[in-house]
Design a protein around this motif. Sequence first.
Motif, PDB file in Angstrom:
ATOM      1  N   LEU A  48       0.822  -1.213   0.000  1.00  0.00           N
ATOM      2  CA  LEU A  48       0.000   0.000   0.000  1.00  0.00           C
ATOM      3  C   LEU A  48       0.858   1.265   0.000  1.00  0.00           C
ATOM      4  O   LEU A  48       0.544   2.240  -0.676  1.00  0.00           O
ATOM      5  N   GLU A  49       1.938   1.231   0.772  1.00  0.00           N
ATOM      6  CA  GLU A  49       2.842   2.389   0.813  1.00  0.00           C
ATOM      7  C   GLU A  49       3.442   2.646  -0.576  1.00  0.00           C
ATOM      8  O   GLU A  49       3.574   3.794  -1.009  1.00  0.00           O
ATOM      9  N   LEU A  57       0.703   4.166  -2.838  1.00  0.00           N
ATOM     10  CA  LEU A  57       0.443   5.573  -2.549  1.00  0.00           C
ATOM     11  C   LEU A  57       1.558   6.461  -3.095  1.00  0.00           C
ATOM     12  O   LEU A  57       1.305   7.540  -3.628  1.00  0.00           O
ATOM     13  N   GLN A  58       2.799   5.990  -2.959  1.00  0.00           N
ATOM     14  CA  GLN A  58       3.910   6.785  -3.476  1.00  0.00           C
ATOM     15  C   GLN A  58       3.878   6.843  -5.001  1.00  0.00           C
ATOM     16  O   GLN A  58       4.008   7.907  -5.602  1.00  0.00           O
ATOM     17  N   LYS A 101       1.387   6.491  -7.022  1.00  0.00           N
ATOM     18  CA  LYS A 101       0.242   7.238  -7.551  1.00  0.00           C
ATOM     19  C   LYS A 101       0.264   8.712  -7.167  1.00  0.00           C
ATOM     20  O   LYS A 101      -0.563   9.494  -7.655  1.00  0.00           O
ATOM     21  N   SER A 102       1.208   9.115  -6.292  1.00  0.00           N
ATOM     22  CA  SER A 102       1.240  10.519  -5.863  1.00  0.00           C
ATOM     23  C   SER A 102       1.453  11.465  -7.038  1.00  0.00           C
ATOM     24  O   SER A 102       0.946  12.590  -7.056  1.00  0.00           O
ATOM     25  N   SER A 159      -1.907  11.755  -8.682  1.00  0.00           N
ATOM     26  CA  SER A 159      -3.007  12.165  -7.801  1.00  0.00           C
ATOM     27  C   SER A 159      -2.722  13.566  -7.273  1.00  0.00           C
ATOM     28  O   SER A 159      -2.889  14.541  -8.004  1.00  0.00           O
ATOM     29  N   ASP A 177      -8.330  13.801  -1.231  1.00  0.00           N
ATOM     30  CA  ASP A 177      -7.173  12.914  -1.317  1.00  0.00           C
ATOM     31  C   ASP A 177      -6.484  12.802   0.042  1.00  0.00           C
ATOM     32  O   ASP A 177      -6.127  11.708   0.490  1.00  0.00           O
ATOM     33  N   ASN A 213      -6.158   9.453   2.632  1.00  0.00           N
ATOM     34  CA  ASN A 213      -4.877   9.040   3.221  1.00  0.00           C
ATOM     35  C   ASN A 213      -4.932   9.051   4.742  1.00  0.00           C
ATOM     36  O   ASN A 213      -4.451   8.119   5.405  1.00  0.00           O
ATOM     37  N   TRP A 261      -6.959   6.061   6.120  1.00  0.00           N
ATOM     38  CA  TRP A 261      -6.215   4.805   6.070  1.00  0.00           C
ATOM     39  C   TRP A 261      -5.104   4.773   7.125  1.00  0.00           C
ATOM     40  O   TRP A 261      -4.796   3.721   7.692  1.00  0.00           O
ATOM     41  N   ARG A 262      -4.537   5.927   7.394  1.00  0.00           N
ATOM     42  CA  ARG A 262      -3.430   5.988   8.354  1.00  0.00           C
ATOM     43  C   ARG A 262      -3.894   6.192   9.797  1.00  0.00           C
ATOM     44  O   ARG A 262      -3.090   6.291  10.721  1.00  0.00           O
TER      45      ARG A 262
END
Length: 600
Positions: free
Chosen positions: A162-163, A166-167, A169-170, A173, A242, A246, A249-250
């Motif tokens: 997942l990390e 996220l990186q 797709k940053s 996004s 967005d 995040n 999730w965190r």
Amino acid sequence: MKEKNSKSKQFQILKGLPVWNLVDLYPSISSKKIQTDLNFIRKESKFFEKKYKGKITKLSSLQLYTAITHLEKIDEIIDKILSYAHLLVAENTNEEKNKIFFQQMQEKITNYHSSLIFFGLELNNIEDKKIKLLLKNSKLSKYKTWILNKRTFKPHQLGIELEKLLQDKSITSNGAWIRLFDETIASLEFPFKNKKLTSAEILNLLSDSKSYVRKKAAKSLGRILGHNVKLFATITNTLAKDKSVNDHWRKLPKPVSSRNLYNVVEDEVVESLAKSVITFYPRLSYRYYSLKAKWFGVKTLKYWDRNAPLPFQSKKFYSWNDAKNIVLNSYFKFNPIIGEIAKKFFDNSWIHAPVSKGKSPGAFSASTVPSSHPYILLNFQGKARDVATLAHELGHGVHQYLAAKKNGHFNSSTPLTVAETASVFGEMLTFKSILEISNNYKEKKALLANKVEDMLNTVVRQIAFYEFEKQVHNQRKLSELSVDQICKIWLEVQKKSLGPKIEFEEEYKYYWAYIPHFIHSPFYVYAYAFGDCLVNSLYGIYENGLRDFDKKYITLLESGGSLKYRELLKPFNLNPSKTNFWKKGLGVIEKLIDQLEDLQ
């Protein structure tokens, strides 16, 4: 004719402003050194992953130290390339090849960096008892604060896949929306008389000496922002959502919590700051703008008169050499070491000063990397505020230079809670220096009033921005906000913070749209108020003659991110976590307003 002569003189004053030379990073975007460094990042990242993945929790202190120093070398080259690409774009957003280069570098480095994500996750999986034992090693203890700061994210980290997602797709996004904002702002043209101005140029006219110029500029700014407000609202909504995804999730409790973790400050300390400033609104901004309205002979000030030059203020324009000498003299007077470092920025082409099309508005000091040096961007137009901005950014530059040379890459990055200390302190040194050499009553009164205005912009205005962000992000968790909703929040926080003596007109509701901090760095803004209140207390200690203050101050700057803010401030007996701390800093502004009232 008189106006033409004045403009001609101003043009002559602003001729020959310095532009930076980025060769200390790379000679050009086609430099072979860039490709060599990209290859280094790619190969070393893969090698690092192969050597350490799945093994971090089992390393001895010396092995962990070796791993961190290896990672630090890779990360410094990453930041070197990205710093160079960012500075090129900041210099001219309209330059297509620079934009493409920046995007290419981001995409390649994001891809390579995915091999390194495991390290932080595994570092946080080391048991607390073992970390304490490991950190007893003298070599590894150099990275103690860096390690402990990383571990504060432990409750909020996700699995490695997942990390990585996220990186990766940053870029497409939040990064893509930030890029859209930057390119849109840089491309906007604001009609003024027979010209089309950039955002930096039109904003500069809001502090012009002529009321009709300020009004015309304000109306033009609001009109063009209004024409584009749907796009800005879409960008704001998308980025807020967005972030909300995040944060969910965190398991971060508040929208501001992630910023506070990066700043190494507790949520409650920041809230204490915000509440203290809000409590002081009537004692600060309400009182000052009431005074300013009297000076202008009106009951209320139009919003475009908030930063208007005072009726008794000198209309002096400062040449670049004037500004340079004023600031350097202030820095040298405080301490020769600080002065010599500041001088390097002028002597070595580390500053980009002129206003130009496509250039980023505002000002910043980019720390880059320890193997190079910081670079400063300004939009210098010869006003007293531009001198203050130069002093501010040089403060950052000196701080970044000292921290990098003393600590290396990982320990040089200073949390925002302390990062604004040197910049605001540099402004204060310059202000006091100018005040001391002034023999004219009206000039002293104007200097004092200008300083109060700067402090209100730094403290009151930034906390109002913070409150605006809080409301937008909290409401966005529930539903998308309409343009009218965002504008309503903006107007409410502005009216509350500035008070009854500032009168707003219809187009002002769009003014939230041009502020880049909301887009680039959510909740960054409170750091300005944090820094200003902290420096007010710090400067009071300096004026009271604390022994070896300048040496202790240099030690603070050199420490960078190697110590937490409470440890950094211990030598000065300051602790922002105490409830009365903020009142002391705000009291300094209040006393300056008292002085102005006495001068009536």
